[in-house]
Design an enzyme around this catalytic site. Sequence first.
Site, PDB file in Angstrom:
ATOM      1  N   ASP A 177     -10.062   2.440   2.486  1.00 57.95           N
ATOM      2  CA  ASP A 177     -10.117   1.627   3.719  1.00 57.95           C
ATOM      3  C   ASP A 177     -10.779   2.374   4.882  1.00 57.95           C
ATOM      4  O   ASP A 177     -11.634   1.826   5.585  1.00 57.95           O
ATOM      5  CB  ASP A 177      -8.707   1.213   4.169  1.00 57.95           C
ATOM      6  N   LYS A 232       0.815  -1.228   0.000  1.00 62.16           N
ATOM      7  CA  LYS A 232       0.000   0.000   0.000  1.00 62.16           C
ATOM      8  C   LYS A 232       0.848   1.277   0.000  1.00 62.16           C
ATOM      9  O   LYS A 232       0.449   2.284  -0.574  1.00 62.16           O
ATOM     10  CB  LYS A 232      -0.966  -0.002   1.183  1.00 62.16           C
TER      11      LYS A 232
HETATM   12  P1  NDP Z   1       0.604  -3.834  10.975  1.00 64.73           P
HETATM   13  O1  NDP Z   1       1.583  -4.954  10.834  1.00 64.73           O
HETATM   14  O2  NDP Z   1       0.893  -2.530  10.340  1.00 64.73           O
HETATM   15  O3  NDP Z   1       0.357  -3.536  12.574  1.00 64.73           O
HETATM   16  C1  NDP Z   1       0.155  -4.581  13.474  1.00 64.73           C
HETATM   17  C2  NDP Z   1      -0.197  -4.021  14.866  1.00 64.73           C
HETATM   18  O4  NDP Z   1      -0.610  -5.135  15.670  1.00 64.73           O
HETATM   19  C3  NDP Z   1       0.956  -3.352  15.624  1.00 64.73           C
HETATM   20  O5  NDP Z   1       0.438  -2.299  16.402  1.00 64.73           O
HETATM   21  C4  NDP Z   1       1.474  -4.490  16.521  1.00 64.73           C
HETATM   22  O6  NDP Z   1       2.074  -4.039  17.730  1.00 64.73           O
HETATM   23  C5  NDP Z   1       0.175  -5.192  16.857  1.00 64.73           C
HETATM   24  N1  NDP Z   1       0.322  -6.601  17.220  1.00 64.73           N
HETATM   25  C6  NDP Z   1       0.682  -7.627  16.402  1.00 64.73           C
HETATM   26  N2  NDP Z   1       0.648  -8.797  17.089  1.00 64.73           N
HETATM   27  C7  NDP Z   1       0.252  -8.488  18.346  1.00 64.73           C
HETATM   28  C8  NDP Z   1       0.018  -9.269  19.520  1.00 64.73           C
HETATM   29  N3  NDP Z   1       0.196 -10.604  19.534  1.00 64.73           N
HETATM   30  N4  NDP Z   1      -0.384  -8.636  20.646  1.00 64.73           N
HETATM   31  C9  NDP Z   1      -0.589  -7.294  20.642  1.00 64.73           C
HETATM   32  N5  NDP Z   1      -0.377  -6.492  19.574  1.00 64.73           N
HETATM   33  C10 NDP Z   1       0.033  -7.093  18.428  1.00 64.73           C
HETATM   34  O7  NDP Z   1      -0.790  -4.465  10.465  1.00 64.73           O
HETATM   35  P2  NDP Z   1      -1.993  -3.745   9.671  1.00 64.73           P
HETATM   36  O8  NDP Z   1      -2.324  -2.475  10.376  1.00 64.73           O
HETATM   37  O9  NDP Z   1      -1.689  -3.702   8.210  1.00 64.73           O
HETATM   38  O10 NDP Z   1      -3.199  -4.805   9.842  1.00 64.73           O
HETATM   39  C11 NDP Z   1      -3.761  -5.031  11.117  1.00 64.73           C
HETATM   40  C12 NDP Z   1      -4.986  -5.932  10.999  1.00 64.73           C
HETATM   41  O11 NDP Z   1      -6.048  -5.258  10.315  1.00 64.73           O
HETATM   42  C13 NDP Z   1      -4.721  -7.238  10.236  1.00 64.73           C
HETATM   43  O12 NDP Z   1      -5.274  -8.284  11.012  1.00 64.73           O
HETATM   44  C14 NDP Z   1      -5.488  -7.039   8.938  1.00 64.73           C
HETATM   45  O13 NDP Z   1      -5.969  -8.287   8.446  1.00 64.73           O
HETATM   46  C15 NDP Z   1      -6.637  -6.145   9.361  1.00 64.73           C
HETATM   47  N6  NDP Z   1      -7.204  -5.340   8.243  1.00 64.73           N
HETATM   48  C16 NDP Z   1      -8.520  -5.520   7.881  1.00 64.73           C
HETATM   49  C17 NDP Z   1      -9.093  -4.789   6.834  1.00 64.73           C
HETATM   50  C18 NDP Z   1     -10.545  -5.017   6.446  1.00 64.73           C
HETATM   51  O14 NDP Z   1     -10.957  -4.599   5.349  1.00 64.73           O
HETATM   52  N7  NDP Z   1     -11.351  -5.621   7.289  1.00 64.73           N
HETATM   53  C19 NDP Z   1      -8.316  -3.781   6.063  1.00 64.73           C
HETATM   54  C20 NDP Z   1      -6.951  -3.636   6.546  1.00 64.73           C
HETATM   55  C21 NDP Z   1      -6.434  -4.416   7.582  1.00 64.73           C
HETATM   56  P3  NDP Z   1       3.681  -3.683  17.839  1.00 64.73           P
HETATM   57  O15 NDP Z   1       3.828  -2.273  17.346  1.00 64.73           O
HETATM   58  O16 NDP Z   1       3.988  -3.827  19.283  1.00 64.73           O
HETATM   59  O17 NDP Z   1       4.396  -4.682  16.987  1.00 64.73           O
END
Ligand code: NDP
Length: 263
Positions: free
Chosen positions: A99, A63
């Site tokens: 989005d 993206k």
């Molecule tokens: P990113 O990789 O950019 O961010 C992930 C975030 O999740 C970070 O803040 C990370 O924290 C946190 N995280 C990951 N694992 C854990 C855990 N086990 N415990 C606590 N915090 C955790 O991901 P995206 O923002 O791109 O996507 C996030 C979610 O949104 C995905 O599941 C994706 O499928 C969903 N999504 C859904 C859409 C829809 O249309 N429904 C559209 C876009 C996304 P830290 O900073 O500490 O690593």
Amino acid sequence: MQIFSIFGDPVSHSRSPLMHNSVFKHLRYDACYTRTHLLDGEKLKETFFGLGLSGANVTVPHKEAAFIACDEVRGFAKKVGVVNTLVNENGKLIGYNTDADGFMYAIGEFGPIKSILVLGAGGTAKALVSRFLEDDIEVTVINRSEARLEYFKELKCEAYTWDNFEVKEYDLLVNTTSAGLKDENLPAPKELINKCLNNSNFVADAIYGKLTPFLKLAKEMGKTYKDGADMLLGQGVLANELFVNNQLKKEDIKKYMAKSFLL
Ligand code: NDP
């Protein structure tokens, strides 16, 4: 016939082809929507034009690369630097982000929302929080680690890690972390999640296609909740409107796109 595609890595799981083809088929719009497994985001533009596409969607992890590839970026995408929809406008690549508005559409049924607690600080959180602030919604962000919080502090949101956070009251609690996507993790320790749920009226998760452990807890507490399916539908409807240059009615697009969710 116009051709559209989704770019991503991986891309085989994407529901976008089903969603858009359902609209094209039922509304007899002369187009088809395919998927393109793209490994290198830098090849996005040449691949797009090489395939003779009229438009495309872009998913993880391209993206930001899509934003860079565009000749022009319009609207909200410009603000967040993240593009999920591409349109070929007379040989120029035009970028949009649907989005965040898709999510606003999804939470519309909860009624007016004035305060939101966001779990997570990744790409999705960035887009959603910027959009919430446009509507003057009060936003608090909590994240597992400190590093990603700076962006939100600069936007003048309250932003905390789990340790230094004290729960207040919120209209909506949203999980934007990927915890629960491919595992059974909660987005934060259970005690903290319980407190957050107890102090929120409505609950939403960006993850779709499964009841995450987070939503299971919300359900057990009798909260009104929704998963990410409506967000997916919302962004898809808005993207399709851009693809067909508003030649189809939004209500019809929505109807046939929603139908594809039943397949
Ligand atoms: P990113 O990789 O950019 O961010 C992930 C975030 O999740 C970070 O803040 C990370 O924290 C946190 N995280 C990951 N694992 C854990 C855990 N086990 N415990 C606590 N915090 C955790 O991901 P995206 O923002 O791109 O996507 C996030 C979610 O949104 C995905 O599941 C994706 O499928 C969903 N999504 C859904 C859409 C829809 O249309 N429904 C559209 C876009 C996304 P830290 O900073 O500490 O690593």
